[in-house]
Design an enzyme around this catalytic site. Structure first.
Site, PDB file in Angstrom:
ATOM      1  N   CYS A   1     -10.223   2.263   0.453  1.00 27.31           N
ATOM      2  CA  CYS A   1     -11.428   3.394   0.983  1.00 27.31           C
ATOM      3  C   CYS A   1     -10.617   4.869   0.612  1.00 27.31           C
ATOM      4  O   CYS A   1     -11.327   5.690   0.907  1.00 27.31           O
ATOM      5  CB  CYS A   1     -11.529   2.902   2.368  1.00 27.31           C
ATOM      6  SG  CYS A   1     -10.195   3.158   3.462  1.00 27.31           S
TER       7      CYS A   1
ATOM      8  N   ASP B   1       2.463   7.558  15.237  1.00 29.02           N
ATOM      9  CA  ASP B   1       1.793   6.238  14.879  1.00 29.02           C
ATOM     10  C   ASP B   1       1.938   5.369  16.219  1.00 29.02           C
ATOM     11  O   ASP B   1       0.912   4.733  16.633  1.00 29.02           O
ATOM     12  CB  ASP B   1       2.611   5.603  13.832  1.00 29.02           C
ATOM     13  CG  ASP B   1       1.752   4.115  13.411  1.00 29.02           C
ATOM     14  OD1 ASP B   1       0.686   4.181  13.472  1.00 29.02           O
ATOM     15  OD2 ASP B   1       2.634   3.216  13.071  1.00 29.02           O
TER      16      ASP B   1
ATOM     17  N   ASN C   1      16.429 -14.180   5.098  1.00 32.88           N
ATOM     18  CA  ASN C   1      16.280 -13.061   6.124  1.00 32.88           C
ATOM     19  C   ASN C   1      16.897 -11.796   5.816  1.00 32.88           C
ATOM     20  O   ASN C   1      16.534 -10.788   5.860  1.00 32.88           O
ATOM     21  CB  ASN C   1      16.497 -13.803   7.476  1.00 32.88           C
ATOM     22  CG  ASN C   1      15.261 -14.722   8.000  1.00 32.88           C
ATOM     23  OD1 ASN C   1      14.511 -14.837   7.238  1.00 32.88           O
ATOM     24  ND2 ASN C   1      15.817 -15.474   9.022  1.00 32.88           N
TER      25      ASN C   1
ATOM     26  N   SER D   1     -12.259  14.373   9.835  1.00 37.79           N
ATOM     27  CA  SER D   1     -12.226  12.995   9.982  1.00 37.79           C
ATOM     28  C   SER D   1     -13.228  12.181   9.098  1.00 37.79           C
ATOM     29  O   SER D   1     -14.468  12.559   9.046  1.00 37.79           O
ATOM     30  CB  SER D   1     -12.603  12.659  11.570  1.00 37.79           C
ATOM     31  OG  SER D   1     -12.733  11.260  11.957  1.00 37.79           O
TER      32      SER D   1
ATOM     33  N   ASP E   1      -3.384   9.930  16.733  1.00 35.14           N
ATOM     34  CA  ASP E   1      -2.887  10.927  15.603  1.00 35.14           C
ATOM     35  C   ASP E   1      -3.973  11.692  15.044  1.00 35.14           C
ATOM     36  O   ASP E   1      -3.833  12.721  14.634  1.00 35.14           O
ATOM     37  CB  ASP E   1      -1.653  10.368  14.774  1.00 35.14           C
ATOM     38  CG  ASP E   1      -0.589   9.494  15.543  1.00 35.14           C
ATOM     39  OD1 ASP E   1      -0.400   9.986  16.564  1.00 35.14           O
ATOM     40  OD2 ASP E   1       0.069   8.728  14.622  1.00 35.14           O
TER      41      ASP E   1
ATOM     42  N   LYS F   1       7.348 -13.083   7.308  1.00 33.95           N
ATOM     43  CA  LYS F   1       6.358 -14.288   7.478  1.00 33.95           C
ATOM     44  C   LYS F   1       4.938 -13.529   6.906  1.00 33.95           C
ATOM     45  O   LYS F   1       4.658 -14.172   6.094  1.00 33.95           O
ATOM     46  CB  LYS F   1       6.240 -14.939   8.707  1.00 33.95           C
ATOM     47  CG  LYS F   1       5.271 -16.165   8.492  1.00 33.95           C
ATOM     48  CD  LYS F   1       5.342 -16.919   9.816  1.00 33.95           C
ATOM     49  CE  LYS F   1       4.345 -16.328  10.895  1.00 33.95           C
ATOM     50  NZ  LYS F   1       4.076 -17.275  12.149  1.00 33.95           N
TER      51      LYS F   1
ATOM     52  N   CYS G   1       0.738  -1.210   0.024  1.00 36.59           N
ATOM     53  CA  CYS G   1      -0.133  -0.074   0.065  1.00 36.59           C
ATOM     54  C   CYS G   1       1.065   1.156   0.113  1.00 36.59           C
ATOM     55  O   CYS G   1       2.321   1.448   0.393  1.00 36.59           O
ATOM     56  CB  CYS G   1      -0.956  -0.013   1.310  1.00 36.59           C
ATOM     57  SG  CYS G   1      -0.099   0.266   2.561  1.00 36.59           S
TER      58      CYS G   1
END
Ligand code: B12
Length: 383
Positions: A243, A134, A280, A152, A140, A298, A97
């Protein structure tokens, strides 16, 4: 220097260091938010990533004694991937994202807040400050809403008139009493596009999210994804932007942003198959500085396994069969079983699933294998 002069200087300084918006809010308790958080907790809608202590979340003085003001900052991030690599048969790709594009926003915003702190400290050495991005206790968004950064939105995001909702937020609590800014009126009106578009119905109603259904949350869990959400996740490797993408306020936004967030197309839209064999060390080197890697390798690999099933990518069958049999992590074996079931009979899938079923110790993985076998058997019946 008066507090009003300092505020003016701070606003000017913030622009010079790459802060797109800054707002000032009183540090009074967040009483409406407190009730809201309690309701969300009672309904079981929280993600578990939030600070669990609601008093700490809503009473800034618990985080900084004598808190007077909370400064909210917003940094814009991009919405468009320039020259995106195309996913084609045999080389399917997943997607991170937008909130994971470029450098990890926690680092970038914390750096800006540290600069603001130093600026204040030079002028008011006695001032106390506490900054967070965060992972701090504060909401926040509630701070940004009170500080007039944006309203909002029904999609639960803070939407700014200038950058839409494509902004990261950070806060600084301070003992200096600054004149607060005025909140912005809600502009969502009767629009309900985000609620209607959410692939899993996670937006229960405008402004209320059930995190357990939200794809952004599901991609960050470490266990098996509940069956009913798997197809809906598609090729998402981390987070979800639906959204925000459907929001009319975001049309044409996301073109002006902080340079640190410029995405590397190969990293944010990577090929899926190589992800399944990454060590890794390589993972850390390639993805370690992205916000989307915070839960480790993972969940990303599990999502990549499922994305291959979503694409019915026959070329991935040998690798998926090998994971099904040899991967030490049950969640990867279980997800591989699901993907093989989605892909259908190819390269001896049925036999591989049957063999895996016999050697599998984990009951939940055996359940996944049996489901996949049933799917393949139904397919044969119908052909
Ligand atoms: Co997140 N996330 N997140 N996230 N997340 C944060 C909210 C934040 C602020 C991180 C940051 O930039 N510092 C940004 C949002 C930036 C912005 O708003 N412009 C952020 C981002 C970018 C995302 C994603 C877009 C990432 C992605 O996948 N692309 C998605 C968006 C999903 C969505 O919300 N639609 C995402 C996903 C998630 C999950 C993992 C699902 C969870 C839960 C999200 C959620 O609660 N909506 C998540 C968390 C936990 C957080 C975190 C850590 C806490 C959020 C929280 O406390 N939620 C914050 C960082 C932080 O705040 N410390 C980032 C609880 C709800 C109840 O409160 O949203 O904070 P709130 O506050 C609002 C509500 O309380 C509302 O008003 C407040 C202000 O907007 N409200 C209402 C209060 N009272 C009432 C009463 C009524 C009647 C109504 C309608 C509303």
């Amino acid at each position: 220097m008066t507090n009003a002069q300092l505020k003016e200087e701070l606003v000017a300084y913030s622009k010079s260091i790459g802060i797109d918006k800054i707002g000032f809010a009183s540090a009074d308790p967040f009483l409406t938010l407190k009730e809201r958080l309690k309701t969300q907790q009672q309904l079981g809608y929280q993600s578990g990533f939030e600070e669990p202590d609601i008093d700490k979340r809503t009473e800034p003085e618990r985080l900084l004694p004598y808190a007077k003001t909370i400064i909210s900052i917003a940094l814009a991030y991009p919405a468009k991937l320039e020259n995106p690599p195309k996913g084609v048969k045999g080389k399917r790709r997943g997607i991170f994202c937008r909130a994971s594009w470029g450098e990890d926003y926690h680092i970038v915003l914390n750096d800006r807040l540290q600069k603001l702190e130093a600026f204040i400290h030079e002028r008011v050495p006695s001032a106390k400050m506490a900054s967070m991005v965060d992972t701090g206790a504060l909401s926040d968004r509630a701070v940004a809403e009170r500080a007039g950064i944006g309203w909002s939105g029904k999609n639960c995001a803070i939407i700014t008139p200038e950058f839409g909702s494509y902004v990261y937020l950070g806060d600084m609590i301070t003992t200096i009493a600054f004149e607060p800014d005025t909140p912005i009126d809600d502009q969502c009106g009767t629009c309900n596009k985000c609620v209607d578009a959410c692939p899993t119905g996670a937006l229960i109603q405008g402004g209320q999210l059930d995190s357990n259904k939200c794809i952004a949350f599901l991609t960050q869990t470490k266990e098996m994804i509940p069956e009913r959400y798997r197809k809906k996740i598609g090729n998402r490797l981390y987070g979800c932007d639906t959204c925000q993408v459907v929001c009319p306020e975001n049309k044409g936004k996301g073109e002006e942003y902080q340079p640190e967030f410029t995405p590397d197309p190969e990293k944010v839209k990577p090929e899926l198959l190589p992800l399944l064999s990454i060590s890794n060390r390589e993972f850390k080197e390639k993805y370690g500085k992205m916000a989307g890697s915070w839960r480790g390798k993972k969940p990303i690999q599990r999502n990549a396994v499922m994305a291959l099933g979503h694409f019915r990518e026959k070329g991935a069958v040998p690798k998926l069969q090998s994971l099904l049999t040899h991967d030490p992590r049950p969640v990867i074996r279980g997800s591989a079983a699901w993907s093989l079931g989605e892909i259908g009979e190819s390269d001896g899938n049925h036999a591989a699933l049957q063999a895996a079923n016999e050697q599998e110790d984990d009951a939940s993985v055996r359940g996944e294998i049996r489901q996949a076998l049933m799917k393949l058997e139904k397919e044969v019946e119908h052909s």
